[in-house]
Design a protein around this motif. Structure first.
Motif, PDB file in Angstrom:
ATOM      1  N   LEU A 162      27.456  37.080  48.643  1.00 53.07           N
ATOM      2  CA  LEU A 162      26.529  37.292  47.524  1.00 53.07           C
ATOM      3  C   LEU A 162      25.102  36.902  47.907  1.00 53.07           C
ATOM      4  N   ALA A 174      32.812  34.797  49.615  1.00 54.16           N
ATOM      5  CA  ALA A 174      32.180  35.344  48.411  1.00 54.16           C
ATOM      6  C   ALA A 174      30.768  34.793  48.248  1.00 54.16           C
ATOM      7  N   LEU A 210      34.175  40.678  48.486  1.00 56.12           N
ATOM      8  CA  LEU A 210      33.350  41.149  47.374  1.00 56.12           C
ATOM      9  C   LEU A 210      33.869  42.462  46.807  1.00 56.12           C
ATOM     10  N   THR A 211      34.353  43.343  47.654  1.00 58.52           N
ATOM     11  CA  THR A 211      34.908  44.609  47.171  1.00 58.52           C
ATOM     12  C   THR A 211      36.126  44.357  46.291  1.00 58.52           C
ATOM     13  N   SER A 233      36.841  41.618  44.709  1.00 58.53           N
ATOM     14  CA  SER A 233      36.431  40.854  43.536  1.00 58.53           C
ATOM     15  C   SER A 233      35.739  41.727  42.493  1.00 58.53           C
ATOM     16  N   TYR A 234      34.769  42.507  42.902  1.00 59.69           N
ATOM     17  CA  TYR A 234      33.945  43.240  41.945  1.00 59.69           C
ATOM     18  C   TYR A 234      34.439  44.642  41.631  1.00 59.69           C
ATOM     19  N   PHE A 235      35.054  45.307  42.589  1.00 56.74           N
ATOM     20  CA  PHE A 235      35.491  46.673  42.334  1.00 56.74           C
ATOM     21  C   PHE A 235      36.954  46.752  41.910  1.00 56.74           C
ATOM     22  N   GLU A 236      37.761  45.837  42.410  1.00 56.57           N
ATOM     23  CA  GLU A 236      39.174  45.804  42.008  1.00 56.57           C
ATOM     24  C   GLU A 236      39.455  44.688  41.001  1.00 56.57           C
ATOM     25  N   ARG A 237      38.430  43.862  40.730  1.00 53.35           N
ATOM     26  CA  ARG A 237      38.481  42.810  39.718  1.00 53.35           C
ATOM     27  C   ARG A 237      39.613  41.801  39.936  1.00 53.35           C
ATOM     28  N   ILE A 249      26.214  46.449  50.947  1.00 54.47           N
ATOM     29  CA  ILE A 249      27.607  46.018  51.120  1.00 54.47           C
ATOM     30  C   ILE A 249      28.119  46.413  52.499  1.00 54.47           C
ATOM     31  N   THR A 287      40.983  38.041  41.152  1.00 53.87           N
ATOM     32  CA  THR A 287      40.514  36.657  41.211  1.00 53.87           C
ATOM     33  C   THR A 287      40.497  36.224  42.675  1.00 53.87           C
ATOM     34  N   GLN A 288      39.847  35.104  42.945  1.00 53.31           N
ATOM     35  CA  GLN A 288      39.824  34.605  44.317  1.00 53.31           C
ATOM     36  C   GLN A 288      41.220  34.228  44.788  1.00 53.31           C
TER      37      GLN A 288
END
Length: 81
Positions: free
Chosen positions: A70, A66, A38-39, A41-45, A27, A47-48
């Motif tokens: 990925l 994104a 990505l941070t 999106s995946y760590f703070e959840r 990362i 949406t785009q």
């Protein structure tokens, strides 16, 4: 009645810790936009759409960052073993 494991939730076996280090390093090697998207999106959840609003970026740019991030992350992780 089944008892729960006494292992703390934050515990990770050694092989998972190594994997987590590899992911963090990969990362860190992404471009800034890819890393931020990505941070969030995946760590703070988020949406785009939420990421686009937070970063002041067009939704298409968030989506592109994104996808590119990925793909790059997969390449970096496969090279790491």
């Amino acid at each position: 009645m089944e008892q729960s494991s006494p292992t703390p939730a934050a515990y990770q076996p050694p092989e998972r810790r190594g994997w987590a280090v590899d992911v963090r390093r990969a990362i860190d090697r992404l471009g800034e936009s890819q890393r931020r998207v990505l941070t969030l999106s995946y760590f703070e959840r988020l949406t785009q759409s939420e990421i686009a609003a937070r970063l002041g970026m067009p939704l298409g740019e968030v989506s592109s960052s994104a996808a590119t991030g990925l793909t790059r992350l997969a390449t970096l992780l496969s090279a790491a073993g």
